[in-house]
Write a protein that holds these residues in place. Structure first.
Motif, PDB file in Angstrom:
ATOM      1  N   CYS A  33      32.886  51.585  15.438  1.00 28.73           N
ATOM      2  CA  CYS A  33      32.604  52.751  14.421  1.00 28.73           C
ATOM      3  C   CYS A  33      31.638  53.734  14.786  1.00 28.73           C
ATOM      4  O   CYS A  33      31.856  54.858  14.585  1.00 28.73           O
ATOM      5  CB  CYS A  33      31.811  51.836  13.151  1.00 28.73           C
ATOM      6  SG  CYS A  33      31.532  52.875  11.742  1.00 28.73           S
ATOM      7  N   HIS A  34      30.588  53.485  15.656  1.00 28.17           N
ATOM      8  CA  HIS A  34      29.801  54.204  16.127  1.00 28.17           C
ATOM      9  C   HIS A  34      30.633  55.715  16.969  1.00 28.17           C
ATOM     10  O   HIS A  34      30.244  56.700  16.848  1.00 28.17           O
ATOM     11  CB  HIS A  34      28.612  54.086  17.045  1.00 28.17           C
ATOM     12  CG  HIS A  34      27.711  54.977  17.622  1.00 28.17           C
ATOM     13  ND1 HIS A  34      26.610  55.259  16.389  1.00 28.17           N
ATOM     14  CD2 HIS A  34      27.496  55.552  18.539  1.00 28.17           C
ATOM     15  CE1 HIS A  34      25.738  56.023  17.398  1.00 28.17           C
ATOM     16  NE2 HIS A  34      26.447  56.512  18.498  1.00 28.17           N
ATOM     17  N   LEU A  71      32.185  63.841  14.906  1.00 25.29           N
ATOM     18  CA  LEU A  71      31.111  64.828  14.576  1.00 25.29           C
ATOM     19  C   LEU A  71      30.917  65.738  15.732  1.00 25.29           C
ATOM     20  O   LEU A  71      30.622  66.835  15.766  1.00 25.29           O
ATOM     21  CB  LEU A  71      29.751  63.809  14.398  1.00 25.29           C
ATOM     22  CG  LEU A  71      29.891  63.128  12.890  1.00 25.29           C
ATOM     23  CD1 LEU A  71      28.618  62.301  12.866  1.00 25.29           C
ATOM     24  CD2 LEU A  71      29.862  64.424  11.805  1.00 25.29           C
ATOM     25  N   ALA A  72      31.211  65.172  16.785  1.00 23.82           N
ATOM     26  CA  ALA A  72      31.285  66.054  18.161  1.00 23.82           C
ATOM     27  C   ALA A  72      32.177  67.058  18.090  1.00 23.82           C
ATOM     28  O   ALA A  72      31.945  68.058  18.358  1.00 23.82           O
ATOM     29  CB  ALA A  72      31.515  64.978  19.600  1.00 23.82           C
ATOM     30  N   HIS A 112      24.237  61.367  17.727  1.00 25.97           N
ATOM     31  CA  HIS A 112      23.805  59.692  17.637  1.00 25.97           C
ATOM     32  C   HIS A 112      22.967  59.258  16.400  1.00 25.97           C
ATOM     33  O   HIS A 112      23.308  58.414  16.060  1.00 25.97           O
ATOM     34  CB  HIS A 112      23.290  59.222  19.114  1.00 25.97           C
ATOM     35  CG  HIS A 112      24.304  59.101  20.069  1.00 25.97           C
ATOM     36  ND1 HIS A 112      25.424  58.227  19.964  1.00 25.97           N
ATOM     37  CD2 HIS A 112      24.496  60.138  21.102  1.00 25.97           C
ATOM     38  CE1 HIS A 112      26.348  58.482  21.211  1.00 25.97           C
ATOM     39  NE2 HIS A 112      25.738  59.483  21.650  1.00 25.97           N
ATOM     40  N   HIS A 113      22.005  60.144  16.318  1.00 24.20           N
ATOM     41  CA  HIS A 113      21.034  59.838  15.189  1.00 24.20           C
ATOM     42  C   HIS A 113      21.244  59.932  13.878  1.00 24.20           C
ATOM     43  O   HIS A 113      20.646  59.841  12.890  1.00 24.20           O
ATOM     44  CB  HIS A 113      19.685  60.519  15.658  1.00 24.20           C
ATOM     45  CG  HIS A 113      19.369  60.028  17.198  1.00 24.20           C
ATOM     46  ND1 HIS A 113      18.623  58.726  17.339  1.00 24.20           N
ATOM     47  CD2 HIS A 113      19.608  60.600  18.085  1.00 24.20           C
ATOM     48  CE1 HIS A 113      18.388  58.492  18.683  1.00 24.20           C
ATOM     49  NE2 HIS A 113      18.770  59.696  19.408  1.00 24.20           N
ATOM     50  N   ARG A 114      22.578  60.885  13.551  1.00 22.49           N
ATOM     51  CA  ARG A 114      23.054  60.887  12.318  1.00 22.49           C
ATOM     52  C   ARG A 114      24.307  59.865  11.924  1.00 22.49           C
ATOM     53  O   ARG A 114      24.512  59.919  10.822  1.00 22.49           O
ATOM     54  CB  ARG A 114      23.689  62.372  12.371  1.00 22.49           C
ATOM     55  CG  ARG A 114      22.720  63.394  12.631  1.00 22.49           C
ATOM     56  CD  ARG A 114      22.998  64.772  11.929  1.00 22.49           C
ATOM     57  NE  ARG A 114      24.162  65.227  12.795  1.00 22.49           N
ATOM     58  CZ  ARG A 114      24.247  66.169  13.646  1.00 22.49           C
ATOM     59  NH1 ARG A 114      23.122  66.676  14.415  1.00 22.49           N
ATOM     60  NH2 ARG A 114      25.064  66.686  14.418  1.00 22.49           N
ATOM     61  N   ILE A 115      24.822  59.248  12.891  1.00 30.60           N
ATOM     62  CA  ILE A 115      25.999  58.301  12.622  1.00 30.60           C
ATOM     63  C   ILE A 115      25.566  57.139  11.662  1.00 30.60           C
ATOM     64  O   ILE A 115      26.425  56.797  10.801  1.00 30.60           O
ATOM     65  CB  ILE A 115      26.646  58.062  13.789  1.00 30.60           C
ATOM     66  CG1 ILE A 115      27.150  59.222  14.499  1.00 30.60           C
ATOM     67  CG2 ILE A 115      27.499  56.699  13.693  1.00 30.60           C
ATOM     68  CD1 ILE A 115      27.699  58.766  16.119  1.00 30.60           C
ATOM     69  N   HIS A 116      24.227  56.645  11.744  1.00 32.88           N
ATOM     70  CA  HIS A 116      23.762  55.516  11.097  1.00 32.88           C
ATOM     71  C   HIS A 116      23.988  55.907   9.525  1.00 32.88           C
ATOM     72  O   HIS A 116      23.896  54.959   8.759  1.00 32.88           O
ATOM     73  CB  HIS A 116      22.366  54.916  11.385  1.00 32.88           C
ATOM     74  CG  HIS A 116      21.264  56.137  11.008  1.00 32.88           C
ATOM     75  ND1 HIS A 116      20.870  57.085  11.795  1.00 32.88           N
ATOM     76  CD2 HIS A 116      20.458  55.822  10.036  1.00 32.88           C
ATOM     77  CE1 HIS A 116      20.052  57.577  11.059  1.00 32.88           C
ATOM     78  NE2 HIS A 116      19.633  57.027   9.983  1.00 32.88           N
TER      79      HIS A 116
END
Length: 101
Positions: free
Chosen positions: A13-14, A21-22, A74-78
């Protein structure tokens, strides 16, 4: 086993959100491979649970990519990953970036 499947689902999922997003940020990813690690415990009666998980993706991006933005994603995905939003243990990220021509 189900524990491996849960961590694999979290990692997948991540990754899918990261790639999306990238791409939106103009970051070209040519390779993405994760080696997640999770810590669990088993209680006296045999019941277990996860205490934490760490995603450790190895990511190849095109030379010239904004690596600070690549890291920040990475820190926005959660906030959007269905699996990450569903687990009750902390998930951290330790990405490694490589640039390719």
């Amino acid at each position: 086993n189900p524990e491996d499947l849960l961590i694999s689902a979290l990692s997948a999922c991540h990754m899918l959100w990261y790639l999306h997003l990238a791409s939106e940020a103009g970051i070209v990813v040519s390779h993405y491979e994760d080696n997640p690690n999770a810590v669990g415990e088993t209680g006296p009666g045999g019941a277990g649970r996860f205490l934490s998980a760490e995603l450790r993706p190895d990511i190849h991006v095109q030379a010239g990519a904004d690596l600070a933005e690549a890291e920040a994603i990475h820190h926005r995905i959660h906030k959007v990953c269905y699996i990450a939003r569903s687990v009750n243990f902390p998930v951290t990220y330790r990405p490694r970036f490589h640039t390719t021509p």
